[in-house]
Design a protein around this motif. Structure first.
Motif, PDB file in Angstrom:
ATOM      1  N   TYR A  79     -11.109  -6.017  14.967  1.00 23.79           N
ATOM      2  CA  TYR A  79     -10.886  -6.390  13.576  1.00 23.79           C
ATOM      3  C   TYR A  79     -12.010  -5.497  12.823  1.00 23.79           C
ATOM      4  CZ  TYR A  79     -10.731  -8.225   9.010  1.00 23.79           C
ATOM      5  OH  TYR A  79     -10.698  -8.557   7.667  1.00 23.79           O
ATOM      6  N   ARG A  80     -13.199  -5.245  13.293  1.00 22.74           N
ATOM      7  CA  ARG A  80     -14.142  -4.389  12.428  1.00 22.74           C
ATOM      8  C   ARG A  80     -13.549  -3.120  12.431  1.00 22.74           C
ATOM      9  NH1 ARG A  80     -17.172  -8.731  14.254  1.00 22.74           N
ATOM     10  NH2 ARG A  80     -19.057  -9.294  13.023  1.00 22.74           N
ATOM     11  N   GLU A  81     -13.067  -2.641  13.384  1.00 25.54           N
ATOM     12  CA  GLU A  81     -12.690  -1.040  13.419  1.00 25.54           C
ATOM     13  C   GLU A  81     -11.387  -0.919  12.467  1.00 25.54           C
ATOM     14  OE1 GLU A  81     -12.555   0.787  17.251  1.00 25.54           O
ATOM     15  OE2 GLU A  81     -14.112  -0.508  18.265  1.00 25.54           O
ATOM     16  N   CYS A  82     -10.582  -2.051  12.656  1.00 26.89           N
ATOM     17  CA  CYS A  82      -9.359  -2.078  11.724  1.00 26.89           C
ATOM     18  C   CYS A  82      -9.664  -2.207  10.266  1.00 26.89           C
ATOM     19  CB  CYS A  82      -8.455  -3.350  12.147  1.00 26.89           C
ATOM     20  SG  CYS A  82      -7.598  -3.139  13.683  1.00 26.89           S
ATOM     21  N   TYR A  83     -10.762  -3.120  10.051  1.00 24.70           N
ATOM     22  CA  TYR A  83     -11.338  -3.223   8.589  1.00 24.70           C
ATOM     23  C   TYR A  83     -11.758  -1.880   8.182  1.00 24.70           C
ATOM     24  CZ  TYR A  83     -14.258  -4.086   4.709  1.00 24.70           C
ATOM     25  OH  TYR A  83     -15.180  -4.169   3.478  1.00 24.70           O
ATOM     26  N   ALA A  84     -12.622  -0.986   8.947  1.00 22.03           N
ATOM     27  CA  ALA A  84     -13.118   0.239   8.613  1.00 22.03           C
ATOM     28  C   ALA A  84     -11.689   1.377   8.284  1.00 22.03           C
ATOM     29  CB  ALA A  84     -13.908   1.054   9.501  1.00 22.03           C
ATOM     30  N   LEU A  85     -10.725   1.040   9.016  1.00 26.10           N
ATOM     31  CA  LEU A  85      -9.508   2.024   9.030  1.00 26.10           C
ATOM     32  C   LEU A  85      -8.764   1.702   7.503  1.00 26.10           C
ATOM     33  CD1 LEU A  85      -8.279   2.187  12.643  1.00 26.10           C
ATOM     34  CD2 LEU A  85      -9.162   3.767  11.364  1.00 26.10           C
ATOM     35  N   TYR A  86      -8.278   0.326   7.440  1.00 23.96           N
ATOM     36  CA  TYR A  86      -7.599   0.040   6.109  1.00 23.96           C
ATOM     37  C   TYR A  86      -8.317   0.018   4.876  1.00 23.96           C
ATOM     38  CZ  TYR A  86      -8.807  -5.147   6.045  1.00 23.96           C
ATOM     39  OH  TYR A  86      -9.553  -6.310   5.994  1.00 23.96           O
ATOM     40  N   SER A  87      -9.733  -0.022   4.961  1.00 23.16           N
ATOM     41  CA  SER A  87     -10.366   0.127   3.846  1.00 23.16           C
ATOM     42  C   SER A  87     -10.725   1.784   3.548  1.00 23.16           C
ATOM     43  CB  SER A  87     -11.706  -0.538   3.822  1.00 23.16           C
ATOM     44  OG  SER A  87     -12.634  -0.293   4.933  1.00 23.16           O
ATOM     45  N   ASN A  88     -10.260   2.631   4.282  1.00 23.55           N
ATOM     46  CA  ASN A  88     -10.583   3.833   4.354  1.00 23.55           C
ATOM     47  C   ASN A  88      -9.251   4.503   3.163  1.00 23.55           C
ATOM     48  OD1 ASN A  88      -9.388   6.970   4.804  1.00 23.55           O
ATOM     49  ND2 ASN A  88     -11.499   6.827   5.796  1.00 23.55           N
ATOM     50  N   ILE A  89      -9.774   5.188   2.027  1.00 29.99           N
ATOM     51  CA  ILE A  89      -9.000   5.546   0.825  1.00 29.99           C
ATOM     52  C   ILE A  89      -8.039   6.605   1.365  1.00 29.99           C
ATOM     53  CG2 ILE A  89     -10.604   7.053   0.015  1.00 29.99           C
ATOM     54  CD1 ILE A  89     -10.151   6.224  -2.747  1.00 29.99           C
ATOM     55  N   GLU A  90      -8.183   7.275   2.193  1.00 31.68           N
ATOM     56  CA  GLU A  90      -7.225   8.562   2.443  1.00 31.68           C
ATOM     57  C   GLU A  90      -6.340   8.048   3.318  1.00 31.68           C
ATOM     58  OE1 GLU A  90      -7.429  11.448   1.203  1.00 31.68           O
ATOM     59  OE2 GLU A  90      -9.250  11.038   0.159  1.00 31.68           O
ATOM     60  N   ARG A  91      -6.682   7.150   4.289  1.00 33.56           N
ATOM     61  CA  ARG A  91      -5.410   6.439   5.104  1.00 33.56           C
ATOM     62  C   ARG A  91      -4.628   5.877   4.159  1.00 33.56           C
ATOM     63  NH1 ARG A  91      -4.066   4.808   9.795  1.00 33.56           N
ATOM     64  NH2 ARG A  91      -2.916   2.796  10.059  1.00 33.56           N
ATOM     65  N   PHE A  92      -5.121   4.910   3.091  1.00 36.90           N
ATOM     66  CA  PHE A  92      -4.390   4.036   2.252  1.00 36.90           C
ATOM     67  C   PHE A  92      -3.206   4.971   1.641  1.00 36.90           C
ATOM     68  CE2 PHE A  92      -3.525   2.069  -1.781  1.00 36.90           C
ATOM     69  CZ  PHE A  92      -3.046   0.646  -1.320  1.00 36.90           C
ATOM     70  N   LYS A  93      -3.867   6.177   1.019  1.00 31.27           N
ATOM     71  CA  LYS A  93      -3.072   7.188   0.071  1.00 31.27           C
ATOM     72  C   LYS A  93      -2.135   7.450   1.076  1.00 31.27           C
ATOM     73  CE  LYS A  93      -6.568   8.900  -3.090  1.00 31.27           C
ATOM     74  NZ  LYS A  93      -7.398  10.073  -3.415  1.00 31.27           N
ATOM     75  N   ASN A  94      -2.168   8.040   2.116  1.00 34.29           N
ATOM     76  CA  ASN A  94      -1.156   8.761   2.989  1.00 34.29           C
ATOM     77  C   ASN A  94      -0.141   7.703   3.634  1.00 34.29           C
ATOM     78  OD1 ASN A  94      -2.583  10.931   3.073  1.00 34.29           O
ATOM     79  ND2 ASN A  94      -3.510  10.445   4.965  1.00 34.29           N
ATOM     80  N   TYR A  95      -0.514   6.232   3.517  1.00 35.40           N
ATOM     81  CA  TYR A  95       0.461   5.273   4.053  1.00 35.40           C
ATOM     82  C   TYR A  95       1.359   5.072   2.710  1.00 35.40           C
ATOM     83  CZ  TYR A  95       2.414   1.053   5.693  1.00 35.40           C
ATOM     84  OH  TYR A  95       3.246  -0.004   6.044  1.00 35.40           O
ATOM     85  N   TYR A  96       0.597   4.673   1.535  1.00 33.85           N
ATOM     86  CA  TYR A  96       1.819   4.242   0.320  1.00 33.85           C
ATOM     87  C   TYR A  96       2.343   5.375  -0.082  1.00 33.85           C
ATOM     88  CZ  TYR A  96      -1.060   6.115  -3.591  1.00 33.85           C
ATOM     89  OH  TYR A  96      -1.685   6.876  -4.523  1.00 33.85           O
TER      90      TYR A  96
END
Length: 393
Positions: A79-96
């Motif tokens: 979960y800690r690693e997942c938190y680092a991933l989903y709170s990454n702004i670039e990953r969020f941009k690419n996804y939405y």
């Protein structure tokens, strides 16, 4: 000398001697009564103004839902690693940008992802970890079982869509983390196992060839010395310090053939294992080679499913059947984990009332504040008029 008696000073000659520090409440009430219209009209005006502003201010709705995490798959470390991933702004941009088609929702995401600080603040505000045994700690919890997802938007439907999006985004992140790790681990493990079993087969073949060579030499000895075939096979010979070398050639050949049978059986088992490992190696190598170019959990799952569907269902080879059955179980486990265990278990519901602005609180605070303000102004105006009058006199 006669002592002079001190004359008592009449109190009435100094009317302000004792009262100059005292507050005359009657005089205060007289001022308030005199300025009552000013105070009342001011308080009412500001209160009405606050009511009008409450209706003008934009409304904000919150859609809340409980998103369950699978404790067997999503450990605290994952979960800690997942938190680092989903709170990454670039990953969020690419996804939405890839999945969101709603213009209003996209506009919200464009605004919150303008800078890293505001995005991180929004994520922490709208996604709250739920703990089974809450404790005070500085960072992320270590015993979470789910998340409370509670985004805000300007309309109930938009808030509901926002919450659903965040749930899907988190699931996608968890899928990416688990699948990416599994592809890598299975590839590395199958590579290692493949090399290990090759070494075992090489060593086993050397042992077999050595025994075969020894058997052939003993057969030649028996041909050169026919009498060796007539040795009493019941004689006792010590095998200590290499005494087995002095067993009759016939017995040595029998022992060698027995050892060869065991080694060849082991070789058959290893060759079967090698074939099975080879199937895993080829399968996961394809996935491993593709995963680095993909940062999307849905796509990684589709790649696994696609490669699985390319496998033959009718292959009668037992090794292939074992390989196919194992992957079938793995695929079903993925489906169960991602779509049955990691999901919303409560909500998100379409909100019926806005959480902002808080009209009652705003009106109450305005009323109390304006009351104190205009009481103060009433005394100030009274003081100002009295001083102006004294100056004129």
């Amino acid at each position: 000398m006669e002592e002079k008696k001190m004359e008592k000073i009449p109190e009435q000659q100094y009317p302000y001697y004792y009262d100059e520090d005292e507050i005359d409440l009657a005089e205060l009430f007289q001022v308030l009564y005199k300025r009552r219209k000013f105070i009342i009209s001011g308080v009412i005006s500001l209160t009405i103004l606050s009511i009008i502003i409450c209706f003008i201010l934009p409304k904000s709705y919150r859609a809340e839902g409980i998103f369950r995490l699978d404790p067997d798959s999503v450990s605290p470390a994952i979960y800690r690693e997942c938190y680092a991933l989903y709170s990454n702004i670039e990953r969020f941009k690419n996804y939405y940008q890839k999945y969101v088609k709603d213009k209003e929702l996209k506009e919200i995401f464009d605004n919150i992802s303008k800078d890293t600080i505001s995005f991180k603040k929004t994520v922490d505000e709208f996604i709250e970890p739920l703990e089974s045994n809450p404790k005070k700690r500085e960072k992320l919890p270590s015993n979470i079982f789910g998340l409370r997802i509670k985004p805000e938007a300007k309309s109930p439907i938009l808030a509901h869509k926002y919450a659903l999006f965040l749930g899907n985004y988190i699931r996608n992140t968890i899928m990416y983390k688990i699948l990416s790790d599994d592809f890598s681990n299975n590839y590395y493990n199958s590579t290692k196992n493949f090399r290990d079993i090759d070494n075992k087969i090489i060593k086993l073949n050397v042992d077999i060839n050595t025994l075969i060579e020894k058997k052939e030499l003993l057969s030649k000895i028996m041909q050169s010395y026919p009498i060796s075939k007539k040795f009493d096979v019941t004689q006792i010979i010590s095998v200590e310090k290499g005494g087995y070398k002095y067993l009759p050639p016939v017995l040595q050949i029998v022992g060698i053939k027995s050892n060869l049978a065991d080694l060849k059986t082991n070789l058959t088992v290893l060759q079967r294992q090698r074939k099975l490992i080879s199937l895993y190696y080829n399968f996961y190598k394809k996935l491993y080679d593709k995963k680095d170019d993909i940062k999307d959990g849905n796509e990684l799952f589709k790649i696994f499913e696609k490669e699985y569907n390319l496998l033959s269902k009718n292959n009668k080879d037992d090794v292939y059947k074992e390989f196919y059955n194992t992957l079938t179980i793995q695929l079903n486990n993925y489906k169960q984990t991602f779509f049955e265990k990691i999901k919303f278990v409560a909500g998100p519901f379409v909100p019926s009332k806005p959480i902002k602005p808080k009209k009652k609180l705003i009106v109450a605070v305005t009323f109390v504040s304006s009351l104190f303000l205009f009481i103060f102004l009433a005394f100030f105006v009274e003081w100002w008029e009295n001083n102006n009058q004294k100056v004129k006199e």
